[in-house]
Write a protein that holds these residues in place. Sequence first.
Motif, PDB file in Angstrom:
ATOM      1  N   PHE A 156      38.731  31.719  27.368  1.00  0.00           N
ATOM      2  CA  PHE A 156      39.478  31.656  26.116  1.00  0.00           C
ATOM      3  C   PHE A 156      40.968  31.530  26.420  1.00  0.00           C
ATOM      4  CE2 PHE A 156      35.570  33.896  25.018  1.00  0.00           C
ATOM      5  CZ  PHE A 156      35.123  33.078  23.987  1.00  0.00           C
ATOM      6  N   THR A 157      41.593  30.552  25.770  1.00  0.00           N
ATOM      7  CA  THR A 157      43.014  30.295  25.965  1.00  0.00           C
ATOM      8  C   THR A 157      43.698  30.179  24.603  1.00  0.00           C
ATOM      9  OG1 THR A 157      42.811  27.881  25.900  1.00  0.00           O
ATOM     10  CG2 THR A 157      42.478  28.946  28.056  1.00  0.00           C
ATOM     11  N   GLU A 158      45.001  30.101  24.623  1.00  0.00           N
ATOM     12  CA  GLU A 158      45.770  29.895  23.391  1.00  0.00           C
ATOM     13  C   GLU A 158      45.361  28.577  22.712  1.00  0.00           C
ATOM     14  OE1 GLU A 158      48.338  31.029  20.467  1.00  0.00           O
ATOM     15  OE2 GLU A 158      47.957  32.198  22.272  1.00  0.00           O
ATOM     16  N   ASP A 159      45.010  27.576  23.528  1.00  0.00           N
ATOM     17  CA  ASP A 159      44.634  26.265  22.975  1.00  0.00           C
ATOM     18  C   ASP A 159      43.281  26.287  22.266  1.00  0.00           C
ATOM     19  OD1 ASP A 159      46.958  24.989  23.818  1.00  0.00           O
ATOM     20  OD2 ASP A 159      46.078  24.402  25.737  1.00  0.00           O
ATOM     21  N   ASN A 160      42.275  26.936  22.878  1.00  0.00           N
ATOM     22  CA  ASN A 160      40.946  26.888  22.271  1.00  0.00           C
ATOM     23  C   ASN A 160      40.629  28.120  21.417  1.00  0.00           C
ATOM     24  OD1 ASN A 160      40.027  28.950  24.008  1.00  0.00           O
ATOM     25  ND2 ASN A 160      39.036  27.534  25.410  1.00  0.00           N
ATOM     26  N   ASP A 161      41.513  29.108  21.427  1.00  0.00           N
ATOM     27  CA  ASP A 161      41.280  30.343  20.672  1.00  0.00           C
ATOM     28  C   ASP A 161      42.592  30.867  20.076  1.00  0.00           C
ATOM     29  OD1 ASP A 161      39.599  32.425  19.713  1.00  0.00           O
ATOM     30  OD2 ASP A 161      40.184  33.702  21.389  1.00  0.00           O
ATOM     31  N   PRO A 162      43.271  30.045  19.273  1.00  0.00           N
ATOM     32  CA  PRO A 162      44.601  30.443  18.791  1.00  0.00           C
ATOM     33  C   PRO A 162      44.621  31.687  17.913  1.00  0.00           C
ATOM     34  CG  PRO A 162      43.826  28.497  17.616  1.00  0.00           C
ATOM     35  CD  PRO A 162      42.848  28.756  18.734  1.00  0.00           C
ATOM     36  N   TYR A 163      43.495  32.024  17.272  1.00  0.00           N
ATOM     37  CA  TYR A 163      43.460  33.194  16.396  1.00  0.00           C
ATOM     38  C   TYR A 163      42.820  34.411  17.059  1.00  0.00           C
ATOM     39  CZ  TYR A 163      44.608  29.546  13.104  1.00  0.00           C
ATOM     40  OH  TYR A 163      45.216  28.485  12.487  1.00  0.00           O
ATOM     41  N   GLY A 164      42.349  34.245  18.304  1.00  0.00           N
ATOM     42  CA  GLY A 164      41.793  35.369  19.045  1.00  0.00           C
ATOM     43  C   GLY A 164      40.425  35.834  18.597  1.00  0.00           C
ATOM     44  N   GLU A 165      39.684  34.976  17.879  1.00  0.00           N
ATOM     45  CA  GLU A 165      38.381  35.375  17.342  1.00  0.00           C
ATOM     46  C   GLU A 165      37.210  35.045  18.272  1.00  0.00           C
ATOM     47  OE1 GLU A 165      38.199  33.514  13.480  1.00  0.00           O
ATOM     48  OE2 GLU A 165      39.400  35.109  12.586  1.00  0.00           O
ATOM     49  N   HIS A 166      37.448  34.352  19.365  1.00  0.00           N
ATOM     50  CA  HIS A 166      36.382  33.946  20.295  1.00  0.00           C
ATOM     51  C   HIS A 166      35.273  33.196  19.545  1.00  0.00           C
ATOM     52  CE1 HIS A 166      37.412  36.974  23.722  1.00  0.00           C
ATOM     53  NE2 HIS A 166      38.484  36.345  23.255  1.00  0.00           N
ATOM     54  N   ASP A 167      35.694  32.256  18.688  1.00  0.00           N
ATOM     55  CA  ASP A 167      34.733  31.527  17.859  1.00  0.00           C
ATOM     56  C   ASP A 167      34.576  30.062  18.258  1.00  0.00           C
ATOM     57  OD1 ASP A 167      37.240  30.722  17.022  1.00  0.00           O
ATOM     58  OD2 ASP A 167      36.818  30.950  14.890  1.00  0.00           O
ATOM     59  N   PHE A 168      35.175  29.656  19.393  1.00  0.00           N
ATOM     60  CA  PHE A 168      35.080  28.270  19.836  1.00  0.00           C
ATOM     61  C   PHE A 168      35.241  28.212  21.345  1.00  0.00           C
ATOM     62  CE2 PHE A 168      37.006  24.307  21.207  1.00  0.00           C
ATOM     63  CZ  PHE A 168      36.181  23.372  20.626  1.00  0.00           C
ATOM     64  N   GLY A 169      34.527  27.274  21.949  1.00  0.00           N
ATOM     65  CA  GLY A 169      34.696  27.038  23.373  1.00  0.00           C
ATOM     66  C   GLY A 169      34.256  25.632  23.727  1.00  0.00           C
ATOM     67  N   CYS A 170      34.699  25.157  24.877  1.00  0.00           N
ATOM     68  CA  CYS A 170      34.284  23.845  25.351  1.00  0.00           C
ATOM     69  C   CYS A 170      34.189  23.878  26.871  1.00  0.00           C
ATOM     70  CB  CYS A 170      35.231  22.756  24.876  1.00  0.00           C
ATOM     71  SG  CYS A 170      36.927  22.954  25.400  1.00  0.00           S
ATOM     72  N   PHE A 171      33.298  23.046  27.379  1.00  0.00           N
ATOM     73  CA  PHE A 171      33.117  22.933  28.822  1.00  0.00           C
ATOM     74  C   PHE A 171      32.461  21.598  29.118  1.00  0.00           C
ATOM     75  CE2 PHE A 171      29.530  25.283  27.040  1.00  0.00           C
ATOM     76  CZ  PHE A 171      28.427  24.583  27.513  1.00  0.00           C
ATOM     77  N   GLU A 172      32.498  21.220  30.373  1.00  0.00           N
ATOM     78  CA  GLU A 172      31.872  19.975  30.786  1.00  0.00           C
ATOM     79  C   GLU A 172      30.472  20.264  31.307  1.00  0.00           C
ATOM     80  OE1 GLU A 172      32.668  16.702  34.140  1.00  0.00           O
ATOM     81  OE2 GLU A 172      34.365  17.018  32.766  1.00  0.00           O
ATOM     82  N   TYR A 173      29.548  19.411  30.936  1.00  0.00           N
ATOM     83  CA  TYR A 173      28.175  19.508  31.418  1.00  0.00           C
ATOM     84  C   TYR A 173      27.692  18.109  31.774  1.00  0.00           C
ATOM     85  CZ  TYR A 173      23.181  20.287  31.649  1.00  0.00           C
ATOM     86  OH  TYR A 173      21.873  20.332  32.084  1.00  0.00           O
ATOM     87  N   ARG A 174      27.415  17.891  33.033  1.00  0.00           N
ATOM     88  CA  ARG A 174      26.932  16.599  33.522  1.00  0.00           C
ATOM     89  C   ARG A 174      27.798  15.441  33.031  1.00  0.00           C
ATOM     90  NH1 ARG A 174      20.528  16.561  34.515  1.00  0.00           N
ATOM     91  NH2 ARG A 174      20.341  18.667  35.329  1.00  0.00           N
ATOM     92  N   GLY A 175      29.094  15.636  33.108  1.00  0.00           N
ATOM     93  CA  GLY A 175      30.039  14.580  32.746  1.00  0.00           C
ATOM     94  C   GLY A 175      30.315  14.439  31.262  1.00  0.00           C
ATOM     95  N   GLN A 176      29.734  15.290  30.447  1.00  0.00           N
ATOM     96  CA  GLN A 176      29.978  15.221  29.007  1.00  0.00           C
ATOM     97  C   GLN A 176      30.590  16.524  28.519  1.00  0.00           C
ATOM     98  OE1 GLN A 176      26.027  13.586  27.462  1.00  0.00           O
ATOM     99  NE2 GLN A 176      27.595  12.357  26.459  1.00  0.00           N
ATOM    100  N   GLN A 177      31.454  16.409  27.530  1.00  0.00           N
ATOM    101  CA  GLN A 177      32.112  17.571  26.945  1.00  0.00           C
ATOM    102  C   GLN A 177      31.182  18.222  25.925  1.00  0.00           C
ATOM    103  OE1 GLN A 177      34.950  18.271  28.277  1.00  0.00           O
ATOM    104  NE2 GLN A 177      35.755  19.876  27.003  1.00  0.00           N
ATOM    105  N   ILE A 178      30.993  19.533  26.084  1.00  0.00           N
ATOM    106  CA  ILE A 178      30.177  20.324  25.145  1.00  0.00           C
ATOM    107  C   ILE A 178      31.112  21.245  24.369  1.00  0.00           C
ATOM    108  CG2 ILE A 178      28.377  22.100  24.932  1.00  0.00           C
ATOM    109  CD1 ILE A 178      27.187  19.530  25.952  1.00  0.00           C
ATOM    110  N   PHE A 179      30.918  21.301  23.060  1.00  0.00           N
ATOM    111  CA  PHE A 179      31.625  22.247  22.206  1.00  0.00           C
ATOM    112  C   PHE A 179      30.604  23.251  21.677  1.00  0.00           C
ATOM    113  CE2 PHE A 179      35.103  19.193  20.363  1.00  0.00           C
ATOM    114  CZ  PHE A 179      35.710  19.133  21.597  1.00  0.00           C
ATOM    115  N   TRP A 180      31.056  24.462  21.461  1.00  0.00           N
ATOM    116  CA  TRP A 180      30.279  25.423  20.690  1.00  0.00           C
ATOM    117  C   TRP A 180      31.247  26.098  19.722  1.00  0.00           C
ATOM    118  CZ3 TRP A 180      31.945  30.375  20.767  1.00  0.00           C
ATOM    119  CH2 TRP A 180      32.671  30.796  21.879  1.00  0.00           C
TER     120      TRP A 180
END
Length: 111
Positions: A53-77
């Motif tokens: 969790f960073t300021e960019d992906n979690d600006p409100y501090g709620e831990h309600d979003f994340g992203c990562f790479e999986y087999r060359g593709q970007q995954i969001f949750w």
Amino acid sequence: MENKIDVKKIAAQNDKFRKTFEGGKVLLTCGVSALPLMQQQEIMQKVRTFNNFTEDNDPYGEHDFGCFEYRGQQIFWKIDMYDLNYEFYSPQPDDETQTNRVLTIMFADEY
């Protein structure tokens, strides 16, 4: 009078739900659900263990979003917090008795 919302409590509740998949609904988009079961399980495990969790992906501090790479593709949750009827945003998202959580896992291009 407006109720104060405890962001740290929301983050803890979101983390607990994301790590256990208990206490809400977990949805996979069409793209993710079309993958072989083993790959779906690998992606879900990466969601469960996500902790970047960073300021960019979690600006409100709620831990309600994340992203990562999986087999060359970007995954969001993302986690959305609804009222008990899943119709509107929860009136008090830090109160589990008034909140239903939905975790959606998707390819970035499905967002």
